[in-house]
Design an enzyme around this catalytic site. Sequence first.
Site, PDB file in Angstrom:
ATOM      1  N   GLU A 122      -7.874   9.072 -10.428  1.00  0.00           N
ATOM      2  CA  GLU A 122      -6.549   8.975 -11.051  1.00  0.00           C
ATOM      3  C   GLU A 122      -6.684   8.030 -12.243  1.00  0.00           C
ATOM      4  OE1 GLU A 122      -3.622   6.867  -8.698  1.00  0.00           O
ATOM      5  OE2 GLU A 122      -5.099   5.402  -8.038  1.00  0.00           O
TER       6      GLU A 122
ATOM      7  N   ARG B 299      -0.992 -23.935  -0.881  1.00  0.00           N
ATOM      8  CA  ARG B 299      -1.639 -22.624  -1.022  1.00  0.00           C
ATOM      9  C   ARG B 299      -2.600 -22.387   0.145  1.00  0.00           C
ATOM     10  NH1 ARG B 299      -6.488 -20.803  -2.629  1.00  0.00           N
ATOM     11  NH2 ARG B 299      -6.634 -18.892  -3.857  1.00  0.00           N
TER      12      ARG B 299
ATOM     13  N   HIS C  24      -4.426 -18.900   2.387  1.00  0.00           N
ATOM     14  CA  HIS C  24      -4.537 -17.447   2.363  1.00  0.00           C
ATOM     15  C   HIS C  24      -3.645 -16.787   3.411  1.00  0.00           C
ATOM     16  CE1 HIS C  24      -7.968 -18.319  -0.134  1.00  0.00           C
ATOM     17  NE2 HIS C  24      -8.181 -17.033  -0.334  1.00  0.00           N
TER      18      HIS C  24
ATOM     19  N   LYS D 165       0.818   0.234  -3.718  1.00  0.00           N
ATOM     20  CA  LYS D 165       1.229  -0.058  -5.104  1.00  0.00           C
ATOM     21  C   LYS D 165       1.302  -1.581  -5.279  1.00  0.00           C
ATOM     22  CE  LYS D 165       4.437   1.988  -8.466  1.00  0.00           C
ATOM     23  NZ  LYS D 165       3.429   2.285  -9.492  1.00  0.00           N
TER      24      LYS D 165
ATOM     25  N   ARG E  18       8.554   5.088  -0.515  1.00  0.00           N
ATOM     26  CA  ARG E  18       7.219   4.540  -0.820  1.00  0.00           C
ATOM     27  C   ARG E  18       7.239   3.019  -0.755  1.00  0.00           C
ATOM     28  NH1 ARG E  18       4.301   6.380  -6.286  1.00  0.00           N
ATOM     29  NH2 ARG E  18       5.895   5.068  -7.232  1.00  0.00           N
TER      30      ARG E  18
END
Length: 284
Positions: free
Chosen positions: A179, A100, A102, A147, A50
């Site tokens: 879920e 920084r 994107h 995840k 996964r």
Amino acid sequence: MICYYNNSFLEKNEIKVSPFDRGFLFGDGIYEAIRTYNSNLFMYEEHLARLKRNLIKININYEKIDALEGIIYELIERNNFSDNEVNVYLQITRGESFPRKHEFPAPSVSPTIFVYALPIDTKKLQNDEGISIILKKDLRWKRCDIKTINLLPAVMAKQEAVLQQAYEAVWHNGNAILEGSHTNFFGVRESRVYTHPLDNSVLPGITREIIKKLCKNLNIPFVEQPVLVAETNLYEEFFITGTTTEIKPVIKIEGEILGGGKPGKISTNLIEAFTELTKNYYGN
Ligand SMILES: Cc1ncc(COP(=O)(O)O)c(C=O)c1O
């Protein structure tokens, strides 16, 4: 406590994360949670698979992935946790880059990896008496199969559950139950187990896969169809699953007591089969 951070084993207080790490700035990363039974990483191959899929989904190239198992066992040993069961948390972000921006940084930027392990109080965990849940309208993004460490909706929902003395907040989309904030959700109707199919609205839980296998072994039909909010009264039982949660029967939804406040028969049978499986687990 010793943690693993970017090629080094370090005392937790020695670790300094850059504010320019993309995990810190954008939540640009993914994670895994794994646990041991009998001091063996449970379903490690499945968790690793996964993790690899998630890295591909968000385009992070982490070359040392196959060394992770050894790193985790070394971490457990270095902390003298070998006689305990442990929960392992593992996170990979896209790494540190300045300024920084994107868009992805240059390929020369290496991912940040962080792993820690924590002993489990196994006595405290054996709570199969049942839990309460609240239902919440899903306000997450459309890639819940990933995840991601971007967990703000999950954090907010879980906090709301805790404030209402519930264990979990379970998402629905106005029609179907999806879920929980950190678990998969199941209903039992006419002795069949129902859960949402694997698509972008749920995480493909490793414990969900185990439930599927246990159902097969126990000759319980496993139906990948969601429980509908409007039809919860047609179900005899509900339960939730997760690596650290294991299997928890639901005995209260939104304050309403179910099944006389006792875990149902199928949930209990699945918990027994799961306990047997993990009791005898000595590696894949
Ligand atoms: C949103 C969500 N669904 C389901 C799960 C359960 O997955 P697993 O059984 O692999 O722990 C988790 C675990 O963290 C989760 O965060």
